[in-house]
Design an enzyme around this catalytic site. Structure first.
Site, PDB file in Angstrom:
ATOM      1  N   HIS A 166       0.799  -1.222   0.000  1.00  0.00           N
ATOM      2  CA  HIS A 166       0.000   0.000   0.000  1.00  0.00           C
ATOM      3  C   HIS A 166       0.841   1.286   0.000  1.00  0.00           C
ATOM      4  O   HIS A 166       0.305   2.394   0.039  1.00  0.00           O
ATOM      5  CB  HIS A 166      -0.923  -0.032   1.236  1.00  0.00           C
ATOM      6  CG  HIS A 166      -2.128   0.852   1.130  1.00  0.00           C
ATOM      7  ND1 HIS A 166      -2.392   1.857   2.020  1.00  0.00           N
ATOM      8  CD2 HIS A 166      -3.129   0.881   0.210  1.00  0.00           C
ATOM      9  CE1 HIS A 166      -3.511   2.462   1.672  1.00  0.00           C
ATOM     10  NE2 HIS A 166      -3.987   1.885   0.599  1.00  0.00           N
ATOM     11  N   LYS A 168       3.126   4.467  -1.090  1.00  0.00           N
ATOM     12  CA  LYS A 168       3.068   5.418  -2.216  1.00  0.00           C
ATOM     13  C   LYS A 168       4.270   6.332  -2.051  1.00  0.00           C
ATOM     14  O   LYS A 168       4.136   7.467  -1.597  1.00  0.00           O
ATOM     15  CB  LYS A 168       1.792   6.271  -2.172  1.00  0.00           C
ATOM     16  CG  LYS A 168       0.478   5.514  -2.084  1.00  0.00           C
ATOM     17  CD  LYS A 168      -0.149   5.658  -0.727  1.00  0.00           C
ATOM     18  CE  LYS A 168      -1.516   5.034  -0.584  1.00  0.00           C
ATOM     19  NZ  LYS A 168      -1.948   4.017  -1.448  1.00  0.00           N
ATOM     20  N   ASP A 173      17.341   9.577  -6.787  1.00  0.00           N
ATOM     21  CA  ASP A 173      18.802   9.536  -6.557  1.00  0.00           C
ATOM     22  C   ASP A 173      19.148   9.087  -5.134  1.00  0.00           C
ATOM     23  O   ASP A 173      20.215   9.449  -4.610  1.00  0.00           O
ATOM     24  CB  ASP A 173      19.436  10.909  -6.843  1.00  0.00           C
ATOM     25  CG  ASP A 173      19.296  11.297  -8.318  1.00  0.00           C
ATOM     26  OD1 ASP A 173      19.176  10.387  -9.148  1.00  0.00           O
ATOM     27  OD2 ASP A 173      19.296  12.506  -8.615  1.00  0.00           O
TER      28      ASP A 173
END
Lengths: 240, 240
Positions: A166, A168, A173
């Site tokens: 779940h 996000k 870099d």
């Protein structure tokens, strides 16, 4: 009389000498304090830690054209009907993603936003190393952009264990973290109330880098495969 | 001869005076530098900004008993079958929520975790001012804890506009932000791969405080009602 004059000269000489040296002492002390303060100030400026980037983006984002970000070398400006030259939450997100110069580690539950997909593909063309982790159930849904990423040779993994992958978040870099409630979908960007924290604070970035690497290893298909083969071998052995 | 002796004494006196003052100059300079360094060091320590809290929590969390946090004044220790005295991501989240002394602003898409509900209710009993914003569609789902919160007199609002009020953040005393992918549900805590950033960084906390207040005003039922009445009046006026 002559002797008295000589004594006077000696006393005068001594007083003059004392005054001169007192001035010297005070002068040198002031100079020493000034030089020390300046030196310490210079050292502070020289070795002062720069405050890391901390930014918050809220959605839904205003809808505006982002062609200038996705095709900066296009010969003509974009003539689409959307507003141009507007700085929105989404354009700022795109800018952060496109700022990658060496790597992009992406860990998102759902990825169906075509503009963000174009951004990732353009990074790929520039030689940026891209790793994508996504939820197993959402990889194949309608409009998912995981297919185009895979077609472009980008390595996408998913974990079969958890109920939902779940997360996000994205790591640019290995030093810039973009994390929040926002899935990489059009609804999330243009309709929902969402948030994203964008930060270079090492105390926040470091744990996400470690967690991404852990999940990446955990989702290695070779590992799953070898575990499967192992189980199969154990099962066969049980039959013997 | 006598005169020569006198001159010698004068020269000796002068040399002695010079040496003494040189020692004084050097001594006072060293002292000035030392005092300046010490003073600046003291000022630095005195006015140095304390580094704000920055923590990352990952889920699924290990399952462990949290009764000692929710009922700290219970007469007996908990005898449940879960492991006790274990520091988990969930116990850390609970501790942060329970640390509220004046206010808790909660903005979550889904809220069905009973332990988190108990924590919020215990804050209510302690007189902490609680405001809850949740998604309109998820307020009434099975297992939602919004009902018990409302029964306890906690003000819960939801916005009817956006597709989803998809935020998952909490503000403790307006100075501690807890935000990430984690909804306040049991599945999110115990099964999903999730993350939470816990921070007191003003640059990150401030925008969330402003956004919460904006959404709170936006979801004011009186405002919706007055808008409705206004529309009704306009409609009636149109008929006249």
């Amino acid at each position: 009389m002559d002797e008295l004059l000589r004594l006077d000269v000696t006393v005068l000489w001594t007083v003059l000498w004392t005054v001169m040296w007192t001035v010297k002492v005070v002068g040198v002390s002031v100079l020493a304090v000034s030089v020390t303060v300046e030196l310490l100030n210079w050292l502070r400026r020289r070795y002062k830690k720069r405050k890391p980037l901390n930014e918050v983006l809220f959605f839904p984002s205003e809808v505006a054209c982002v062609e200038h970000l996705l095709s900066p070398s296009a010969p003509h400006p974009c003539y689409c009907a959307l507003p141009h030259g507007v700085d929105t939450s989404f354009s700022r997100l795109l800018r952060h993603v496109l700022s990658a110069s060496s790597s992009l580690d992406l860990c998102v539950f759902a990825f169906s936003n075509t503009d963000l997909c174009r951004a990732v593909l353009s990074l790929r063309k520039r030689g940026v190393v891209i790793r994508v982790l996504s939820d197993k159930d959402y990889i194949a849904i309608n409009g998912s952009q995981i297919g185009p990423l895979r077609k472009a040779g980008i390595c996408v993994r998913s974990d079969g264990g958890a109920v939902y992958m779940h997360h996000k978040f994205a790591l640019v870099d290995g030093s810039l973290l973009i994390s929040g409630s926002l899935n990489w979908t059009l609804t999330a960007v243009q309709a929902n109330m969402e948030n994203l924290i964008v930060t270079m604070e090492p105390e926040l970035v470091r744990p996400f880098v470690q967690e991404f690497n852990r999940l990446w290893e955990l989702s290695d298909p070779a590992r799953t495969l070898s575990n499967g083969v192992q189980t199969e071998l154990e099962r066969t052995a049980g039959h013997d």
